[in-house]
Design a protein around this motif. Structure first.
Motif, PDB file in Angstrom:
ATOM      1  N   GLY A 199       0.813  -1.210   0.000  1.00  0.00           N
ATOM      2  CA  GLY A 199       0.000   0.000   0.000  1.00  0.00           C
ATOM      3  C   GLY A 199       0.843   1.254   0.000  1.00  0.00           C
ATOM      4  N   ALA A 223      -7.318  11.026  -3.762  1.00  0.00           N
ATOM      5  CA  ALA A 223      -7.591   9.911  -2.856  1.00  0.00           C
ATOM      6  C   ALA A 223      -8.978   9.323  -3.121  1.00  0.00           C
ATOM      7  CB  ALA A 223      -7.483  10.375  -1.410  1.00  0.00           C
ATOM      8  N   GLY A 238      -9.610   5.634  -4.276  1.00  0.00           N
ATOM      9  CA  GLY A 238     -10.487   4.841  -3.419  1.00  0.00           C
ATOM     10  C   GLY A 238     -11.474   4.016  -4.232  1.00  0.00           C
ATOM     11  N   PHE A 246      -9.584   1.168  -5.595  1.00  0.00           N
ATOM     12  CA  PHE A 246      -9.296   0.226  -4.511  1.00  0.00           C
ATOM     13  C   PHE A 246     -10.516  -0.638  -4.203  1.00  0.00           C
ATOM     14  CE2 PHE A 246      -9.413  -0.554   0.146  1.00  0.00           C
ATOM     15  CZ  PHE A 246      -8.389  -1.488   0.203  1.00  0.00           C
ATOM     16  N   PRO A 294     -11.949  -3.150   4.529  1.00  0.00           N
ATOM     17  CA  PRO A 294     -11.014  -2.393   3.681  1.00  0.00           C
ATOM     18  C   PRO A 294     -11.463  -0.957   3.437  1.00  0.00           C
ATOM     19  CG  PRO A 294     -11.428  -4.553   2.750  1.00  0.00           C
ATOM     20  CD  PRO A 294     -12.415  -4.378   3.861  1.00  0.00           C
ATOM     21  N   TYR A 301      -9.289   2.281   4.430  1.00  0.00           N
ATOM     22  CA  TYR A 301      -8.867   3.280   3.441  1.00  0.00           C
ATOM     23  C   TYR A 301      -9.226   4.688   3.902  1.00  0.00           C
ATOM     24  CZ  TYR A 301      -8.036   5.520  -1.051  1.00  0.00           C
ATOM     25  OH  TYR A 301      -7.550   6.345  -2.044  1.00  0.00           O
ATOM     26  N   VAL A 339      -6.621   7.837   4.859  1.00  0.00           N
ATOM     27  CA  VAL A 339      -6.711   9.155   4.214  1.00  0.00           C
ATOM     28  C   VAL A 339      -6.845  10.252   5.262  1.00  0.00           C
ATOM     29  CG1 VAL A 339      -8.185  10.622   2.780  1.00  0.00           C
ATOM     30  CG2 VAL A 339      -7.618   8.305   2.023  1.00  0.00           C
ATOM     31  N   GLY A 341      -3.990   5.938   2.501  1.00  0.00           N
ATOM     32  CA  GLY A 341      -5.267   5.271   2.309  1.00  0.00           C
ATOM     33  C   GLY A 341      -5.084   3.844   1.814  1.00  0.00           C
ATOM     34  N   LEU A 342      -4.219   3.671   0.809  1.00  0.00           N
ATOM     35  CA  LEU A 342      -3.954   2.334   0.285  1.00  0.00           C
ATOM     36  C   LEU A 342      -3.274   1.448   1.327  1.00  0.00           C
ATOM     37  CD1 LEU A 342      -2.748   3.050  -3.364  1.00  0.00           C
ATOM     38  CD2 LEU A 342      -4.847   1.876  -2.663  1.00  0.00           C
ATOM     39  N   GLY A 396      -5.893   0.595   3.861  1.00  0.00           N
ATOM     40  CA  GLY A 396      -6.936  -0.200   3.215  1.00  0.00           C
ATOM     41  C   GLY A 396      -6.495  -1.625   2.953  1.00  0.00           C
ATOM     42  N   HIS A 444      -7.737  -5.037   4.587  1.00  0.00           N
ATOM     43  CA  HIS A 444      -8.206  -6.094   3.697  1.00  0.00           C
ATOM     44  C   HIS A 444      -7.631  -7.443   4.119  1.00  0.00           C
ATOM     45  CE1 HIS A 444      -8.589  -7.842  -0.625  1.00  0.00           C
ATOM     46  NE2 HIS A 444      -9.645  -8.106   0.098  1.00  0.00           N
TER      47      HIS A 444
END
Length: 368
Positions: free
Chosen positions: A44, A177, A181, A184, A239, A243, A247, A264-265, A268, A272
């Motif tokens: 991420g 973002a 998102g 994602f 997830p 995320y 952020v 965020g990734l 997230g 996940h």
């Protein structure tokens, strides 16, 4: 064809079974689970350079998904998942029935198309509403445009933008973002759904048919769709929460808005993986319930394909005969009474004939 009434949705029963199985899965897989979490966060963070995701996701992250899938299946069969499970999974991802069935290339393509279609829309909506919810942003934009009109250039560096135009930088990175998102969430949806495919593929002569079998079963008048989406809610919700949290951490802490998409990734993907033990455990139970349906859909697909090839005349008869041979094998492998299904490579069936044997992935190619 199996009686459709056997496949009515009953997510509550699957929830109860998964909740009872989850502690056992966590106890057996926690070392692989922790390593996967670390690598998920690292992948991420590589999102700070989005092109790196083309490498880190398929070659680092997804092999850990394969390891967890194998581990959950082994534990469900009453076997142990030890340190070798990690190595088997990392190798198994690059071989059928894992490789190609996660659809990661399509996910990247769909993500790019989604950005092309919705990216301008998100930017436009954000710009139209900015005047109402953030007057300071409009003042910074006016000041920047005045500077551009008088000097012919912005005349500021990224560091100056961060210090002199903080609301503008926050706005731009919030839009970015939001766009990432969406991609994602698309990724999460496709990977969560693809978790069923390896279980289906082990029963097929050609593992690349597994995705088609899954789609046919989803479209049919069965309870599979409802069972899946009701049970998969934690695998989607966690997830998304991760995320958004990543952020917000970047936006409202000294980390800074430039890192909003990457944080965020990072959060997230971490969330996940945290939700994967539940999701994979649920999917394993889902497969056990719908395995007869997947088998019937396989036979139907083979029969329809053979008929289409036969209709092509002399050119297609050879392929039709091959499909009919595979069809006879599939029909011969249907469990009758207490008989267990025949597994690829003449392996012995697991004690529980409703679960696939994933123990030797990484040592064979998954083909008959």
């Amino acid at each position: 064809m199996e009686d459709e009434s056997k496949f009515r949705a009953d997510p509550r029963a699957l929830y109860r079974e998964t909740a009872a199985f989850l502690p056992k899965a966590l106890k057996g897989l926690w070392p692989v689970f922790l390593i996967a979490c670390v690598f998920a966060a690292a992948v991420g963070f590589s999102g700070s350079v989005p092109l790196l995701l083309l490498i880190t996701v398929p070659f680092i992250l997804l092999p850990f998904y394969a390891s967890l899938t194998i581990g959950v299946s082994l534990i469900a069969q009453g076997k142990e998942a030890d340190g070798r499970t990690l190595g088997k999974g990392l190798l198994a991802y690059f071989r059928p029935p894992f490789f190609g069935n996660y659809g990661i290339t399509r996910t990247f393509i769909y993500g790019a198309l989604l950005l092309l279609l919705l990216g301008p829309v998100i930017t436009l909506i954000a710009a139209l509403t900015a005047e109402n919810w953030n007057p300071a942003l409009m003042e910074e934009i006016d000041a920047l445009l005045s500077s551009l009109g008088s000097t012919g250039s912005l005349g500021v560096s990224i560091d100056q933008l961060l210090t002199e135009y903080p609301q503008l930088m926050l706005f731009e990175n919030a839009v970015l973002a939001s766009e990432m998102g969406l991609v994602f969430l698309l990724y999460v949806h496709r990977q969560n759904k693809a978790a069923i495919i390896p279980h289906i593929a082990i029963h097929l002569p050609n593992p690349y048919l597994a995705r088609a079998i899954l789609e046919r079963a989803f479209r049919g008048p069965f309870g599979l769709r409802k069972d899946y989406y009701v049970g998969a809610i934690p695998g989607y919700l966690a997830p998304a929460v991760g995320y958004v949290a990543g952020v917000l951490i970047a936006a409202y802490t000294p980390v800074g808005p430039l890192w909003m998409p990457a944080f965020g990734l990072m959060a997230g993907l971490l969330f996940h993986v945290l939700s994967l033990l539940w999701h994979l455990s649920y999917v394993e139970r889902l497969f056990a319930k719908y395995e007869p349906l997947f088998r019937d859909q396989t036979i139907t697909l083979f029969r329809e394909s053979a008929e289409r090839f036969e209709a092509m005349g002399e050119m297609g008869r050879e392929y039709a005969e091959r499909l009919r041979e595979s069809l006879r094998e599939q029909e011969g492998n249907e469990p009758a009474g207490e008989d267990a299904p025949t597994l690829p490579n003449d392996e012995k069936a697991p004690e529980d004939d409703s679960r696939p044997n994933l123990e030797d992935y990484g040592r064979r190619d998954g083909r008959d």
